[in-house]
Every structure is written in C-alpha cells, then in structure tokens.
Scaffold this motif. Structure first.
Motif, mmCIF file in Angstrom:
data_model
loop_
_atom_site.group_PDB
_atom_site.id
_atom_site.type_symbol
_atom_site.label_atom_id
_atom_site.label_comp_id
_atom_site.label_asym_id
_atom_site.label_seq_id
_atom_site.Cartn_x
_atom_site.Cartn_y
_atom_site.Cartn_z
ATOM 1 N N ALA A 1 41.599 23.626 40.218
ATOM 2 C CA ALA A 1 41.469 24.510 39.057
ATOM 3 C C ALA A 1 41.796 25.955 39.419
ATOM 4 N N ALA A 2 41.327 26.379 40.606
ATOM 5 C CA ALA A 2 41.580 27.765 41.014
ATOM 6 C C ALA A 2 43.078 28.005 41.198
ATOM 7 N N MET A 3 43.758 27.013 41.759
ATOM 8 C CA MET A 3 45.208 27.127 41.973
ATOM 9 C C MET A 3 45.931 27.198 40.626
ATOM 10 N N ALA A 4 45.586 26.289 39.718
ATOM 11 C CA ALA A 4 46.293 26.219 38.437
ATOM 12 C C ALA A 4 46.117 27.506 37.625
ATOM 13 N N ARG A 5 44.984 28.196 37.818
ATOM 14 C CA ARG A 5 44.710 29.394 37.026
ATOM 15 C C ARG A 5 44.773 30.678 37.860
ATOM 16 N N ASN A 6 45.341 30.599 39.048
ATOM 17 C CA ASN A 6 45.572 31.785 39.900
ATOM 18 C C ASN A 6 44.302 32.598 40.147
ATOM 19 N N VAL A 7 43.196 31.906 40.273
ATOM 20 C CA VAL A 7 41.905 32.608 40.380
ATOM 21 C C VAL A 7 41.864 33.537 41.606
ATOM 22 N N ALA A 8 42.310 33.011 42.758
ATOM 23 C CA ALA A 8 42.198 33.817 43.981
ATOM 24 C C ALA A 8 43.099 35.051 43.916
ATOM 25 N N GLN A 9 44.344 34.851 43.477
ATOM 26 C CA GLN A 9 45.277 35.986 43.411
ATOM 27 C C GLN A 9 44.807 37.015 42.377
ATOM 28 N N ALA A 10 44.331 36.515 41.234
ATOM 29 C CA ALA A 10 43.892 37.426 40.178
ATOM 30 C C ALA A 10 42.652 38.207 40.605
ATOM 31 N N ASP A 11 41.760 37.533 41.297
ATOM 32 C CA ASP A 11 40.547 38.185 41.812
ATOM 33 C C ASP A 11 40.937 39.329 42.760
ATOM 34 N N ALA A 12 41.867 39.024 43.687
ATOM 35 C CA ALA A 12 42.287 40.050 44.652
ATOM 36 C C ALA A 12 42.943 41.220 43.926
ATOM 37 N N SER A 13 43.710 40.921 42.867
ATOM 38 C CA SER A 13 44.426 42.015 42.208
ATOM 39 C C SER A 13 43.468 42.911 41.406
ATOM 40 N N VAL A 14 42.460 42.289 40.763
ATOM 41 C CA VAL A 14 41.491 43.124 40.025
ATOM 42 C C VAL A 14 40.728 44.009 41.011
ATOM 43 N N LYS A 15 40.371 43.423 42.154
ATOM 44 C CA LYS A 15 39.632 44.213 43.154
ATOM 45 C C LYS A 15 40.500 45.313 43.740
ATOM 46 N N ALA A 16 41.828 45.138 43.635
ATOM 47 C CA ALA A 16 42.744 46.178 44.134
ATOM 48 C C ALA A 16 43.088 47.166 43.009
ATOM 49 N N GLY A 17 42.353 47.085 41.906
ATOM 50 C CA GLY A 17 42.522 48.063 40.829
ATOM 51 C C GLY A 17 43.622 47.708 39.842
ATOM 52 N N LYS A 18 44.124 46.478 39.877
ATOM 53 C CA LYS A 18 45.202 46.091 38.949
ATOM 54 C C LYS A 18 44.654 45.231 37.819
ATOM 55 N N TRP A 19 45.432 45.145 36.745
ATOM 56 C CA TRP A 19 45.015 44.358 35.568
ATOM 57 C C TRP A 19 46.255 43.610 35.076
ATOM 58 N N LEU A 20 46.590 42.480 35.776
ATOM 59 C CA LEU A 20 47.895 41.836 35.594
ATOM 60 C C LEU A 20 47.772 40.574 34.738
ATOM 61 N N ARG A 21 47.485 40.759 33.450
ATOM 62 C CA ARG A 21 47.260 39.593 32.580
ATOM 63 C C ARG A 21 48.514 38.741 32.394
ATOM 64 N N ASN A 22 49.682 39.334 32.427
ATOM 65 C CA ASN A 22 50.908 38.537 32.248
ATOM 66 C C ASN A 22 51.318 37.825 33.519
ATOM 67 N N LYS A 23 51.076 38.475 34.649
ATOM 68 C CA LYS A 23 51.503 37.874 35.919
ATOM 69 C C LYS A 23 50.751 36.574 36.201
ATOM 70 N N TYR A 24 49.488 36.521 35.814
ATOM 71 C CA TYR A 24 48.674 35.379 36.228
ATOM 72 C C TYR A 24 48.427 34.356 35.116
ATOM 73 N N VAL A 25 49.445 34.128 34.316
ATOM 74 C CA VAL A 25 49.366 33.028 33.350
ATOM 75 C C VAL A 25 49.390 31.731 34.157
ATOM 76 N N GLY A 26 48.459 30.834 33.902
ATOM 77 C CA GLY A 26 48.367 29.607 34.703
ATOM 78 C C GLY A 26 48.970 28.400 34.013
ATOM 79 N N VAL A 27 48.651 27.234 34.538
ATOM 80 C CA VAL A 27 49.059 25.987 33.885
ATOM 81 C C VAL A 27 47.802 25.180 33.596
ATOM 82 N N SER A 28 47.884 24.349 32.568
ATOM 83 C CA SER A 28 46.737 23.551 32.166
ATOM 84 C C SER A 28 46.660 22.271 32.987
ATOM 85 N N LEU A 29 45.478 21.739 33.114
ATOM 86 C CA LEU A 29 45.302 20.459 33.821
ATOM 87 C C LEU A 29 45.361 19.276 32.859
ATOM 88 N N VAL A 30 44.887 19.481 31.670
ATOM 89 C CA VAL A 30 44.775 18.359 30.735
ATOM 90 C C VAL A 30 46.160 17.742 30.469
#
Ligand SMILES: O=C(O)[C@H](O)COP(=O)(O)O
Length: 400
Positions: free
Chosen positions: A167-196
């Motif tokens: 789930a974390a991979m499909a929704r870029n959780v780790a990368q998005a977490d690192a980017s928010v902590k680095a002061g970024k807000w990249l909502r378009n970059k981290y569009v994920g894919v669904s599992l269903v």
C-alpha cells in the motif's frame, strides 16, 4: 503434490515404539515442521523427545541477537545465558567454544567456521525466526549439531509488513512523507495507483504467502499464486488460483515474493524473468534479498519494466547506503522488519528457547501429539538428509 516420506532408525526407549520411524514432510513451498509417526501407529501418537548426551552441569547458551524477554527468562531458568550482540565473526568463533547452544536471528552468519571453532561443544543452534539460510546446515550436520527454528511465530507479522509495503508503494507514502518533511507540497507528483481490481501474483504460497493473499483479497485484489508445492485446494479455499511461474509474472500488476532463499530460488527474478513481466509491474519483497538479482532490478526500474519496488530484504544486509537500488526514487526500503512486531518477537522467543533448552539439556522434555519439533530441512528444496542426521542425535519415547 504428495507428501515425501523418509524412513530412518532412531533409538527408542520404549518397546512399544518400533525403532523405525517414518518421517513425513509435506512437500510444500514453505514446510516448516515435520511430523514423526510410529511406523506401526495409527494417527497421531504422543511423543516425548529427549536429546541424547545431555549435560550434567547447567548449559551455556549464547544469545547473539536480541531475543524477546519471555524467552530470555526461560533460558535463564535452565542455563547460563550470555547475551552478546553485534559480535564480529572472529568474536563469535572465539566465544562459541564455551557454549552448548547458540540463538540467532537473521543477522548472524552461523558459518562452517563457527561449528569448527566450537570444538564439538555446540549442540543446538536456535533460529529465533523462520529463515535458516544464515546457518550452514551441512556443517551443522557434520558436527552433530541440531538446528531448530520458530516456523510460525512471525507469519502474520511478515504478511502484514508485505501489505504495508504494498500500500505504501502504490501511494508513494515514503517519498511523499520525505518531501513534506523537506518543506514541499507535491500533490501532483505523488499521484498513486489503486490496488482494487489489480492482479497480485504471490510467489511462494506457504504460510506468509497465504496470509498475505488472504489480506490482499480483502483489499479487492485479484490474487493468483505460483508455488510448485502448494496444494491447489488450499489455494482454492481462499479464492486464489495457482498458475505457472511464467503465467504469474506475465499477468501480474503486483508481484509479492514469499519463497525461501535456496539454490533454486536464488536470483529467480533476473534480466530474463523481468523481460517477461508486464510493463509497469510493482514488486514487494519481504522474503530474502537473494531471490532478486539486484543489479537486474535496477536495470528493470530504469527501463520502466518495473514501475516501483518495495524491499524489506537485501542480498547483503545492511545494503550500502550508496547502493543504486536503495537510492532509486521508485524504490522504498525497510531494514528487514518483516518479523519485527512486539507480538511476533514475544511469540517466537518462548518456543525457540524451549526447544533449545530441551535439546541441550535432557532433564527437560519436549512433548507433543504431532511431534512439535522443527527440523532444519524445513524447505522443500533441501534434502531430507540433514534431518536424518539430526534425528540420530535424538531418543524418542512414545508415551501412549
Ligand atoms: O526469517 C525470518 O524469520 C524473518 O526474515 C525475520 O528475520 P529476523 O528474525 O532477523 O527479524
């Protein structure tokens, strides 16, 4: 596939028990326990197993990696316990000559040198976990040393970690977490894919693979599995179709690896097999790093065959932080955390400690209906030889 059976002579204390015992090992992808049955018996009988050559004095157990507190308490009741973590191979070789048993997890290599350095004193290696690929089984056999593990205690923990990574991979959780902590807000970059609705291929339908499949079904995924040894009815019972290796990797949107590391599975995912996958496949590995050719995975990521990978395990642990694979932007990594839950660690420490103490010290007995002892040949890819040698060090008592 039918169970494989081997017969050997084990000395018996009980005239009711034939000295010839049949040892059957259901030939599954991830067999982890073997049952002993009296050759003349019907159904399950009650066994007591005593290790031969037990010690008069309190045995010394070296605990080389962190073990749950309940297991340590148990060991301390019956043995002198030396908890020495992060030993270098040289330090381990030196210490081992003073020890009757050794308890490790995956971080300690129990090499031939360890057995040679023990001077014959080491009687049992306890693996507080499932994988025994870090123990040289051939050397253990040659030195008359038993190897025992805890094959079920971390099943759920590993399956849950696989789902967490998926789930974390499909929704870029780790990368998005690192980017928010680095002061970024990249909502378009981290569009994920669904599992269903996506097809998940579970490679290795043993205990962990089965539990992961069950959970993935709950997320609405279409789950297929490949395992040359898994019974089709077990898969069918949870709505999973068993398919060939090539079919699995060619149709999957996600692949989750759950096979043990053996000569047969080593680098099972390589340039050739990546070439057969659907472009954009996503891979989760909570099994063993060695089942993937890591350089080939980097090439497959660079070419886009593999869109993302989530890895808990590596060929060499810890991997180099500079490794292209670890640093790849489409890869998320964790430090071999599959078994690392509070629950799994406490669950596994007690049976391993119990087995080790039982085997090293014949004052304590190990009892069970289907014999509750786990032997090192717990993978279908390994021969029954090691188990047979190990059993010669045991005396079996049929108590009913
Ligand atoms: O083989 C195992 O049990 C798992 O990979 C966990 O290994 P660990 O005991 O080193 O956490």
């Amino acid at each position: 596939m039918a169970a494989s059976t081997s017969t050997l002579n084990v000395p018996s204390l009980n005239p009711k028990l034939s000295s010839s015992l049949s040892i059957s090992s259901p030939a599954q992808f991830s067999i982890s326990s073997l049952s002993l049955r009296a050759a003349h018996g019907r159904g399950s009988r009650r066994f007591v197993v005593l290790a031969t050559g037990g010690l008069d004095a309190k045995p010394t157990v070296l605990v080389a990696e962190k073990l749950g507190a309940a297991g340590l308490d148990l060991l301390k009741e019956f043995a002198n316990v030396d908890c020495s973590y992060n030993l270098s191979p040289e330090e381990l070789n030196t210490k081992i000559s003073l020890c009757d048993a050794l308890i490790v997890r995956s971080g300690t290599k129990v090499s031939r040198e360890v057995f040679e350095s023990s001077g014959g004193r080491l009687k049992v290696v306890g693996r507080a976990g499932v994988g025994i690929d870090n123990v040289d089984l051939a050397a253990a056999t040659e030195h008359g040393c038993l190897v025992v593990n805890a094959p079920t205690a971390n099943t759920v923990a590993a399956a849950e970690h696989g789902i967490a990574l998926l789930a974390a991979m499909a929704r870029n959780v780790a990368q998005a977490d690192a980017s928010v902590k680095a002061g970024k807000w990249l909502r378009n970059k981290y569009v994920g894919v669904s599992l269903v609705g996506k097809t998940l291929a579970v490679m290795g339908f043993g205990k962990v693979g089965t539990e992961l499949a069950r959970r993935a079904k709950g997320l609405g995924m279409h789950v297929i599995a490949h395992d040359p040894y898994a019974p089709a009815d077990r898969a069918r019972a949870i709505g999973v179709e068993l398919v060939t290796f090539d079919e699995a990797i060619a149709t999957a949107d996600f692949i989750s690896l759950h096979m043990p590391l053996t000569p047969t599975t080593s680098k099972m995912l390589n340039d050739e097999t990546f070439g057969k996958m659907k472009k954009g496949v996503r891979i989760v590995n909570v099994a063993r790093g060695g089942v993937i050719d890591e350089e080939a995975l980097v090439r497959a990521l660079d070419s886009g065959i593999v869109a993302q990978a989530a890895l808990d395990v590596f060929t060499k642990e810890p991997p180099s932080p500079e490794s292209k694979l670890v640093q790849h932007e489409n890869v998320i990594v964790t430090p071999h955390l599959g078994a690392s839950t509070v629950e799994a660690q406490s669950c596994m420490a007690v049976p391993v400690s119990n087995l080790v103490i039982s085997l090293v010290n014949h004052g304590r007995e190990l009892q069970g209906n289907d014999l509750s002892i786990h032997f090192p040949t717990n993978r279908c890819y390994q021969s029954l030889n090691h188990m047979s040698y190990s059993l010669r060090n045991l005396v079996v008592w049929l108590s009913s």
